[in-house]
Design an enzyme around this catalytic site. Structure first.
Site, PDB file in Angstrom:
ATOM      1  N   TYR A   1       0.653  -1.202   0.083  1.00 10.34           N
ATOM      2  CA  TYR A   1       0.128  -0.065   0.293  1.00 10.34           C
ATOM      3  C   TYR A   1       1.008   1.209   0.090  1.00 10.34           C
ATOM      4  O   TYR A   1       0.591   2.024  -0.555  1.00 10.34           O
ATOM      5  CB  TYR A   1      -0.884  -0.008   1.147  1.00 10.34           C
ATOM      6  CG  TYR A   1      -1.753   1.151   1.457  1.00 10.34           C
ATOM      7  CD1 TYR A   1      -2.483   1.635   0.163  1.00 10.34           C
ATOM      8  CD2 TYR A   1      -1.548   2.173   2.367  1.00 10.34           C
ATOM      9  CE1 TYR A   1      -3.270   2.656   0.403  1.00 10.34           C
ATOM     10  CE2 TYR A   1      -2.139   3.454   2.454  1.00 10.34           C
ATOM     11  CZ  TYR A   1      -3.128   3.673   1.414  1.00 10.34           C
ATOM     12  OH  TYR A   1      -3.766   4.968   1.444  1.00 10.34           O
TER      13      TYR A   1
ATOM     14  N   ARG B   1       1.843   7.015  -6.652  1.00  4.54           N
ATOM     15  CA  ARG B   1       0.699   8.022  -6.766  1.00  4.54           C
ATOM     16  C   ARG B   1       0.713   9.486  -6.736  1.00  4.54           C
ATOM     17  O   ARG B   1       0.731  10.278  -7.276  1.00  4.54           O
ATOM     18  CB  ARG B   1      -0.766   7.340  -6.086  1.00  4.54           C
ATOM     19  CG  ARG B   1      -1.714   8.701  -6.031  1.00  4.54           C
ATOM     20  CD  ARG B   1      -2.735   8.083  -5.299  1.00  4.54           C
ATOM     21  NE  ARG B   1      -2.725   7.814  -3.771  1.00  4.54           N
ATOM     22  CZ  ARG B   1      -3.789   7.170  -2.887  1.00  4.54           C
ATOM     23  NH1 ARG B   1      -5.078   7.091  -3.493  1.00  4.54           N
ATOM     24  NH2 ARG B   1      -3.481   7.104  -1.584  1.00  4.54           N
TER      25      ARG B   1
ATOM     26  N   TYR C   1      -0.671  13.151   6.365  1.00 10.23           N
ATOM     27  CA  TYR C   1      -0.068  12.087   7.207  1.00 10.23           C
ATOM     28  C   TYR C   1       1.424  12.023   7.369  1.00 10.23           C
ATOM     29  O   TYR C   1       2.183  12.602   6.375  1.00 10.23           O
ATOM     30  CB  TYR C   1      -0.412  10.765   6.581  1.00 10.23           C
ATOM     31  CG  TYR C   1      -1.742  10.342   7.042  1.00 10.23           C
ATOM     32  CD1 TYR C   1      -2.858  11.078   7.908  1.00 10.23           C
ATOM     33  CD2 TYR C   1      -2.276   9.042   6.557  1.00 10.23           C
ATOM     34  CE1 TYR C   1      -4.083  10.701   7.857  1.00 10.23           C
ATOM     35  CE2 TYR C   1      -3.831   8.455   6.843  1.00 10.23           C
ATOM     36  CZ  TYR C   1      -4.492   9.606   7.299  1.00 10.23           C
ATOM     37  OH  TYR C   1      -5.769   9.114   7.525  1.00 10.23           O
TER      38      TYR C   1
ATOM     39  N   ARG D   1     -10.997  13.691   1.636  1.00 14.23           N
ATOM     40  CA  ARG D   1     -12.137  12.887   2.417  1.00 14.23           C
ATOM     41  C   ARG D   1     -13.210  12.739   1.840  1.00 14.23           C
ATOM     42  O   ARG D   1     -14.013  11.464   1.840  1.00 14.23           O
ATOM     43  CB  ARG D   1     -12.230  13.433   3.741  1.00 14.23           C
ATOM     44  CG  ARG D   1     -10.996  13.261   4.660  1.00 14.23           C
ATOM     45  CD  ARG D   1     -10.511  12.016   5.227  1.00 14.23           C
ATOM     46  NE  ARG D   1      -9.428  12.139   5.687  1.00 14.23           N
ATOM     47  CZ  ARG D   1      -8.555  11.029   6.257  1.00 14.23           C
ATOM     48  NH1 ARG D   1      -8.858   9.953   5.573  1.00 14.23           N
ATOM     49  NH2 ARG D   1      -7.508  11.411   6.955  1.00 14.23           N
TER      50      ARG D   1
ATOM     51  N   GLU E   1     -13.874  -0.545   6.665  1.00 17.41           N
ATOM     52  CA  GLU E   1     -13.944   0.709   6.023  1.00 17.41           C
ATOM     53  C   GLU E   1     -14.913   0.843   4.814  1.00 17.41           C
ATOM     54  O   GLU E   1     -15.609  -0.345   4.617  1.00 17.41           O
ATOM     55  CB  GLU E   1     -12.506   0.694   5.046  1.00 17.41           C
ATOM     56  CG  GLU E   1     -12.464   1.972   4.254  1.00 17.41           C
ATOM     57  CD  GLU E   1     -11.161   2.145   3.637  1.00 17.41           C
ATOM     58  OE1 GLU E   1      -9.979   2.116   4.430  1.00 17.41           O
ATOM     59  OE2 GLU E   1     -11.054   2.205   2.584  1.00 17.41           O
TER      60      GLU E   1
HETATM   61  C1  3HB Z   1      -6.037   5.795  -0.681  1.00 13.98           C
HETATM   62  O1  3HB Z   1      -4.883   5.629  -0.391  1.00 13.98           O
HETATM   63  O2  3HB Z   1      -6.648   6.008  -1.843  1.00 13.98           O
HETATM   64  C2  3HB Z   1      -7.385   5.492   0.153  1.00 13.98           C
HETATM   65  C3  3HB Z   1      -6.958   4.590   1.019  1.00 13.98           C
HETATM   66  C4  3HB Z   1      -8.046   4.312   2.055  1.00 13.98           C
HETATM   67  C5  3HB Z   1      -9.161   5.002   2.352  1.00 13.98           C
HETATM   68  C6  3HB Z   1      -9.497   5.982   1.350  1.00 13.98           C
HETATM   69  C7  3HB Z   1      -8.404   6.274   0.509  1.00 13.98           C
HETATM   70  O3  3HB Z   1      -7.825   3.347   3.316  1.00 13.98           O
END
Ligand code: 3HB
Length: 337
Positions: free
Chosen positions: A144, A151, A204, A217, A331
């Site tokens: 991730y 990105r 972050y 968000r 989530e």
């Molecule tokens: C993201 O990295 O695009 C993302 C990750 C999440 C929630 C929303 C967006 O866990």
């Protein structure tokens, strides 16, 4: 909302695979949450993307995007797209590999170029489905975080600053590398929304990875010239995070309640008036909701809590996949229409 207003905002709904009419004339795209992955395709004149998000037929479904306008489709540099002059849906896939930053950077860069070439400058929403999301790449970086790096680099190279990042989801998938799709608008008025109870993801601290997750968000999309109360709100994947910290690790019920509270605050009066949006929404206005649950056995408890808050008429899909932080069990995302 009047007929005229709704005609210029995107429409989507969930359908089961057997009730789908792929050849209906007004389809912009079909995103299949299904048992295998496939490259995005436009051979039927609309976008089609198969994402490996289901364990069997019973949890497979399709998200169908429709329009009143004629659709054109094509493919460019591995990105497939369909558009109607007002909205663009496009999708790409980064095949499984030892690392994802460079593939993500390239695919995102091509997507941002395509949006600019076709004239869809308002990027409202991105969805990212990341296989092995909590595992390490060949260099020991969590996949991730590796994805977030690529990105962020693509956004930076295309001068996409933090105030123009879209709402997004970054969630686990069951196979197929990384699949993503994007919704952009040509003339819509787009307002990114942040949650005052959470640190913006793009701020972050480094403890969560070398580059922060670049997303808003939520985004509010409305028709220019008409009152902002007519808009839609695209709520990003939302979890049990306050500030930048995970709360209630190991307690899926409390994590679900806090995720719901975060969404309620995000679409509620304080946030919207702060962003000068004359609209009032509650969890009962959320639709086409996806709830991602890490452990299959937690789904009944999560469903019970969600059903107490969502409209009985809302379409809700529960998906059993991993979540972007190892200490998050749930989530959820949705759209206020
Ligand atoms: C993201 O990295 O695009 C993302 C990750 C999440 C929630 C929303 C967006 O866990």
């Amino acid at each position: 909302m009047t007929q005229q207003q709704s005609a210029t905002l995107p429409a989507s709904k969930f359908a089961s695979l057997d009730e789908l009419d792929e050849d209906a004339g007004n389809v912009l795209g079909i995103i299949n949450y299904t048992t295998g992955a496939a490259d995005p395709d436009t051979s039927r004149g609309h976008l089609r993307l198969d994402i490996h998000m289901a364990h069997g037929d019973s949890d497979s479904f399709s998200e169908v995007w429709t329009t009143d306008l004629p659709v054109e489709s094509g493919e460019s540099g591995g990105i497939a797209y369909a558009h109607d002059g007002e909205h663009l849906l496009c999708a790409g896939r980064i095949p499984p590999g030892d690392g994802y930053a460079s593939g993500t950077r390239a695919a995102y860069a091509r997507t941002l170029e395509l949006m600019a070439e076709l004239g869809y400058h308002h990027c409202a929403r991105m969805w990212n489905f990341v296989n092995r999301i909590n595992e390490d790449n060949a260099d020991g970086l969590e996949i991730y975080r590796d994805f977030c790096k690529g990105r962020a680099e693509a956004f930076e190279a295309h001068r996409f600053n933090d105030s123009s990042v879209p709402a997004a989801t970054g969630i686990g998938s069951l196979g197929g590398g990384i699949a993503f799709y994007v919704l952009a608008s040509r003339t819509g008025a787009l307002t990114p929304l942040e949650n005052s109870k959470q640190v913006s993801a793009y701020h972050y601290p480094e403890q969560y990875g070398p580059r922060p997750p670049k997303f808003a968000r939520a985004t509010h999309l409305s028709v220019p010239g008409l009152d902002s109360a007519s808009g839609q709100i695209y709520v990003s994947g939302t979890s049990s995070i306050r500030g930048h910290e995970t709360l209630f690790a190991g307690d899926v019920e409390k994590q679900t309640l806090l995720a719901l509270e975060n969404v309620a605050h995000l679409i509620g009066p304080d946030t919207l008036s702060h962003h000068r949006i004359d609209q009032r929404s509650t969890l009962a206005d959320l639709d086409t909701i996806k709830v991602y649950v890490r452990n299959h056995d937690d789904i009944p408890a999560v469903r019970r809590i969600c059903e107490e808050h969502f409209s009985p008429d809302a379409q809700v899909a529960y998906l059993n996949v991993d979540v972007c932080r190892a200490d998050l069990s749930v989530e959820l995302e949705g759209i206020v229409r």
